[in-house]
Design a protein around this motif. Structure first.
Motif, PDB file in Angstrom:
ATOM      1  N   LYS A 121      46.375  49.777  49.883  1.00  0.00           N
ATOM      2  CA  LYS A 121      47.075  51.065  49.881  1.00  0.00           C
ATOM      3  C   LYS A 121      46.210  52.197  49.367  1.00  0.00           C
ATOM      4  CE  LYS A 121      52.037  51.025  49.765  1.00  0.00           C
ATOM      5  NZ  LYS A 121      53.215  50.633  49.011  1.00  0.00           N
ATOM      6  N   LEU A 122      45.438  51.924  48.313  1.00  0.00           N
ATOM      7  CA  LEU A 122      44.620  52.984  47.728  1.00  0.00           C
ATOM      8  C   LEU A 122      43.246  53.082  48.398  1.00  0.00           C
ATOM      9  CD1 LEU A 122      45.422  52.750  43.901  1.00  0.00           C
ATOM     10  CD2 LEU A 122      46.655  53.910  45.705  1.00  0.00           C
ATOM     11  N   GLY A 123      42.992  52.197  49.364  1.00  0.00           N
ATOM     12  CA  GLY A 123      41.742  52.302  50.120  1.00  0.00           C
ATOM     13  C   GLY A 123      40.519  51.799  49.384  1.00  0.00           C
ATOM     14  N   LEU A 124      40.692  50.758  48.562  1.00  0.00           N
ATOM     15  CA  LEU A 124      39.542  50.166  47.873  1.00  0.00           C
ATOM     16  C   LEU A 124      38.897  49.135  48.812  1.00  0.00           C
ATOM     17  CD1 LEU A 124      38.306  49.956  44.795  1.00  0.00           C
ATOM     18  CD2 LEU A 124      39.410  47.732  44.871  1.00  0.00           C
ATOM     19  N   THR A 125      37.747  49.492  49.405  1.00  0.00           N
ATOM     20  CA  THR A 125      37.110  48.566  50.350  1.00  0.00           C
ATOM     21  C   THR A 125      36.006  47.749  49.694  1.00  0.00           C
ATOM     22  OG1 THR A 125      35.559  50.270  51.028  1.00  0.00           O
ATOM     23  CG2 THR A 125      37.551  50.043  52.365  1.00  0.00           C
ATOM     24  N   HIS A 126      35.589  48.140  48.516  1.00  0.00           N
ATOM     25  CA  HIS A 126      34.586  47.378  47.770  1.00  0.00           C
ATOM     26  C   HIS A 126      34.627  47.825  46.321  1.00  0.00           C
ATOM     27  CE1 HIS A 126      32.543  51.192  48.362  1.00  0.00           C
ATOM     28  NE2 HIS A 126      31.679  50.846  47.452  1.00  0.00           N
ATOM     29  N   VAL A 127      33.937  47.075  45.476  1.00  0.00           N
ATOM     30  CA  VAL A 127      33.991  47.323  44.048  1.00  0.00           C
ATOM     31  C   VAL A 127      32.611  47.750  43.560  1.00  0.00           C
ATOM     32  CG1 VAL A 127      34.265  46.130  41.843  1.00  0.00           C
ATOM     33  CG2 VAL A 127      35.930  45.769  43.655  1.00  0.00           C
ATOM     34  N   GLU A 128      32.527  48.930  42.943  1.00  0.00           N
ATOM     35  CA  GLU A 128      31.220  49.447  42.536  1.00  0.00           C
ATOM     36  C   GLU A 128      30.654  48.763  41.280  1.00  0.00           C
ATOM     37  OE1 GLU A 128      29.112  51.266  43.940  1.00  0.00           O
ATOM     38  OE2 GLU A 128      30.171  52.423  45.466  1.00  0.00           O
ATOM     39  N   PHE A 129      31.542  48.254  40.422  1.00  0.00           N
ATOM     40  CA  PHE A 129      31.050  47.640  39.195  1.00  0.00           C
ATOM     41  C   PHE A 129      30.526  46.228  39.482  1.00  0.00           C
ATOM     42  CE2 PHE A 129      34.798  50.280  37.981  1.00  0.00           C
ATOM     43  CZ  PHE A 129      34.079  51.309  37.384  1.00  0.00           C
ATOM     44  N   PRO A 130      29.536  45.777  38.719  1.00  0.00           N
ATOM     45  CA  PRO A 130      29.048  44.411  38.947  1.00  0.00           C
ATOM     46  C   PRO A 130      30.111  43.365  38.586  1.00  0.00           C
ATOM     47  CG  PRO A 130      27.902  45.455  37.102  1.00  0.00           C
ATOM     48  CD  PRO A 130      28.777  46.496  37.693  1.00  0.00           C
ATOM     49  N   TYR A 131      30.228  42.359  39.410  1.00  0.00           N
ATOM     50  CA  TYR A 131      31.174  41.275  39.131  1.00  0.00           C
ATOM     51  C   TYR A 131      30.685  40.454  37.939  1.00  0.00           C
ATOM     52  CZ  TYR A 131      33.703  42.051  43.486  1.00  0.00           C
ATOM     53  OH  TYR A 131      34.476  42.587  44.487  1.00  0.00           O
ATOM     54  N   ILE A 132      31.626  40.020  37.112  1.00  0.00           N
ATOM     55  CA  ILE A 132      31.261  39.256  35.925  1.00  0.00           C
ATOM     56  C   ILE A 132      31.209  37.752  36.222  1.00  0.00           C
ATOM     57  CG2 ILE A 132      32.033  38.664  33.585  1.00  0.00           C
ATOM     58  CD1 ILE A 132      33.152  41.502  33.387  1.00  0.00           C
ATOM     59  N   PHE A 133      32.019  37.291  37.146  1.00  0.00           N
ATOM     60  CA  PHE A 133      32.127  35.869  37.492  1.00  0.00           C
ATOM     61  C   PHE A 133      32.341  34.978  36.256  1.00  0.00           C
ATOM     62  CE2 PHE A 133      29.139  37.523  40.855  1.00  0.00           C
ATOM     63  CZ  PHE A 133      30.035  37.440  41.914  1.00  0.00           C
ATOM     64  N   PRO A 134      33.370  35.255  35.459  1.00  0.00           N
ATOM     65  CA  PRO A 134      33.585  34.425  34.262  1.00  0.00           C
ATOM     66  C   PRO A 134      34.119  33.049  34.646  1.00  0.00           C
ATOM     67  CG  PRO A 134      35.453  35.881  34.589  1.00  0.00           C
ATOM     68  CD  PRO A 134      34.467  36.228  35.670  1.00  0.00           C
ATOM     69  N   LYS A 135      33.797  32.068  33.846  1.00  0.00           N
ATOM     70  CA  LYS A 135      34.336  30.733  34.087  1.00  0.00           C
ATOM     71  C   LYS A 135      35.723  30.672  33.450  1.00  0.00           C
ATOM     72  CE  LYS A 135      32.983  25.946  34.166  1.00  0.00           C
ATOM     73  NZ  LYS A 135      31.945  24.961  33.921  1.00  0.00           N
ATOM     74  N   MET A 136      36.753  30.482  34.263  1.00  0.00           N
ATOM     75  CA  MET A 136      38.131  30.563  33.780  1.00  0.00           C
ATOM     76  C   MET A 136      38.867  29.247  34.002  1.00  0.00           C
ATOM     77  SD  MET A 136      39.435  33.369  32.567  1.00  0.00           S
ATOM     78  CE  MET A 136      38.423  34.669  31.902  1.00  0.00           C
ATOM     79  N   PRO A 137      39.730  28.885  33.055  1.00  0.00           N
ATOM     80  CA  PRO A 137      40.440  27.612  33.211  1.00  0.00           C
ATOM     81  C   PRO A 137      41.651  27.717  34.144  1.00  0.00           C
ATOM     82  CG  PRO A 137      41.063  28.652  31.153  1.00  0.00           C
ATOM     83  CD  PRO A 137      40.040  29.552  31.788  1.00  0.00           C
ATOM     84  N   VAL A 138      42.058  26.568  34.670  1.00  0.00           N
ATOM     85  CA  VAL A 138      43.286  26.451  35.456  1.00  0.00           C
ATOM     86  C   VAL A 138      44.141  25.418  34.743  1.00  0.00           C
ATOM     87  CG1 VAL A 138      44.261  25.781  37.683  1.00  0.00           C
ATOM     88  CG2 VAL A 138      42.053  26.961  37.603  1.00  0.00           C
ATOM     89  N   ASP A 139      45.393  25.772  34.436  1.00  0.00           N
ATOM     90  CA  ASP A 139      46.289  24.827  33.771  1.00  0.00           C
ATOM     91  C   ASP A 139      47.275  24.279  34.801  1.00  0.00           C
ATOM     92  OD1 ASP A 139      48.194  23.466  32.327  1.00  0.00           O
ATOM     93  OD2 ASP A 139      48.439  25.007  30.771  1.00  0.00           O
ATOM     94  N   ALA A 140      47.086  23.021  35.183  1.00  0.00           N
ATOM     95  CA  ALA A 140      47.968  22.400  36.181  1.00  0.00           C
ATOM     96  C   ALA A 140      48.759  21.266  35.547  1.00  0.00           C
ATOM     97  CB  ALA A 140      47.143  21.902  37.359  1.00  0.00           C
TER      98      ALA A 140
END
Ligand code: SF4
Ligand code: SF4
Ligand code: SF4
Lengths: 238, 177
Positions: A121-140
């Motif tokens: 909706k706001l027209g964000l086609t890409h992200v200017e800031f560098p991606y952090i790629f943090p390692k995140m847990p999944v609780d299943a």
């Protein structure tokens, strides 16, 4: 005695509108079909003002204010969109994308996600800031639900639904800033929670694919939220 | 009138974006009336030529080879289009970013190999520490998100570019489509 709210008139985007003195700018805008983007706001839950998507300009105020937690005043002049506001909103969205790992093409909520829809909706086609790629847990560990922190935007809807609507207060947010994390009880696994009633309210109010039902494949998780305003209405009548 | 020179390329991607490009079907003939495809997996030219007008590149920058390729493409191209989610966000190739490359090599060449457990030393590009979006490595002019981007949006974008305009893609396609 119940407090009587007064009718106030104000101007939103050049249009004269009216509302009750205990209504927020966002509520009055909605009643008048004026679109203000939101993410942490959800009708039926308390107003949190956390995500800052709904920031607006109010004439005479030095800073932008969140429309969801700012009450209307007589004679107020509100601008809901300008280049400045738009750029702030885009930056907020971009930061949300970089802080976790949003891989839409492999996400159960692909096509039904509020974060993704806002980007469109706001027209964000890409992200200017560098991606952090943090390692995140999944609780299943829960029988029926999954918490995937890769997709959480820390909107706090789950916390509010669990506390305000279900009355269990199983969910909470721990930590500060970028290291904040949604937790179950005192940071335990969801499956071993003694307070969770497995009602699923948190799952269905979550705007993203962070809380989902088990057994869903890519793009299959659609949230059902109709129950919230209805529940609220029934309680008010009680 | 001289034809617009278009190049396509893929880095760390699955070729799905190129498949979606082919999904514009016979409309490709309309495009080729005023453009030539001068390089890429769809045509048979070995070297990236000089003076390319538009390059559309799929995939993340994942290895030293990808980095070399995209640097060269950028140098020899007027308008660079980041084509698809892998190019724009790192997407699926980026899912390896939470692990050190050493662990990835272990997994691929030792744990998952029954025979000949060995890390190849020649002809295999070296992984960079992270798979990155193209615009974190070189300047990008146009972003065309989607996994893959829909054929109609690809056709619209190419038509605009061939006619010397930058396509406005806001609201036309999204991540994950
Ligand atoms: S939660 Fe939304 S934005 Fe994040 S990966 Fe899933 S669909 Fe994409
Ligand atoms: S399932 Fe219900 S009780 Fe359990 S954490 Fe979610 S909202 Fe709270
Ligand atoms: S889990 Fe979902 S509802 Fe809870 S804070 Fe994260 S995004 Fe919001």
């Amino acid at each position: 005695m119940k407090k009587v709210s007064q009718i106030q008139t104000l101007i939103i985007d050049g249009k004269e509108v009216g509302g009750k003195s205990d209504e927020s700018i966002l509520q009055v805008a909605k009643e008048n079909d004026i679109f203000i983007p939101t993410l942490c706001y959800l009708e039926g839950l308390s107003d949190y003002g956390g995500c800052r998507m709904c920031i607006v300009e109010v004439k005479g105020m030095p800073r932008l204010v969140p429309a969801c937690t700012t009450l209307i005043r007589e004679g107020m002049e509100v601008t809901t969109n300008s280049e400045k506001i738009h750029n702030y909103r885009l930056s907020i969205l971009a930061l949300l994308f970089t802080e976790r790992n949003h891989i839409c093409s492999a996400c159960v909520s692909n096509g039904h996600c509020e974060l993704q829809t806002l980007a469109l909706k706001l027209g964000l086609t890409h992200v200017e800031f560098p991606y952090i790629f943090p390692k995140m847990p999944v609780d299943a560990t829960h029988d029926r639900f999954i918490a995937d922190h890769n997709r959480c935007v820390l909107c706090g809807r789950c916390v509010r639904a669990c506390h305000e609507v279900e009355g269990a207060h199983t969910k909470d947010i721990m930590g500060r800033g970028i290291t904040s994390r949604v937790i179950t009880d005192l940071k335990e696994s969801w499956g071993s929670s003694k307070t969770c009633t497995s009602c699923g309210k948190c799952v269905h109010v979550c705007p993203t694919g962070a809380l989902t039902e088990k057994g869903k494949s890519v793009a299959e998780m659609e949230k059902r939220r109709q129950f919230l305003p209805y529940l609220k209405l029934m309680r008010e009548r009680r | 009138m001289e034809k617009v020179k278009i190049a396509t390329s893929w880095l760390d991607g699955c070729s799905g974006c190129h498949m979606s490009l082919l999904d514009i079907d016979e409309r490709i003939l309309t495009l080729l009336e005023s453009a030539d495809i001068v390089y890429g997996p769809l045509v048979d030219f070995k070297d990236y030529p000089q003076g390319v007008d538009v390059a559309i590149v799929e995939g993340a920058v994942s290895s030293d080879e990808d980095e070399e390729k995209i640097t060269k493409i950028r140098k020899l191209t007027k308008i660079l289009v980041s084509f698809g989610d892998c190019a724009i966000t790192a997407n699926i190739p980026g899912m390896r970013n939470y692990f050190p490359t050493k662990e990835l090599y272990e997994r691929a060449y030792f744990e998952n190999a029954d025979l000949n457990q060995k890390r190849p030393s020649i002809r295999i590009p070296h992984l960079l520490s992270h798979a990155r979006p193209i615009h974190e490595v070189v300047t990008v002019d146009v972003f065309l998100p989607g996994c893959p981007p829909p054929a109609d949006v690809i056709f619209y974008s190419l038509s605009e570019l061939i006619n010397g305009r930058l396509p406005d893609l806001k609201g036309k396609t999204r991540f994950g489509r």
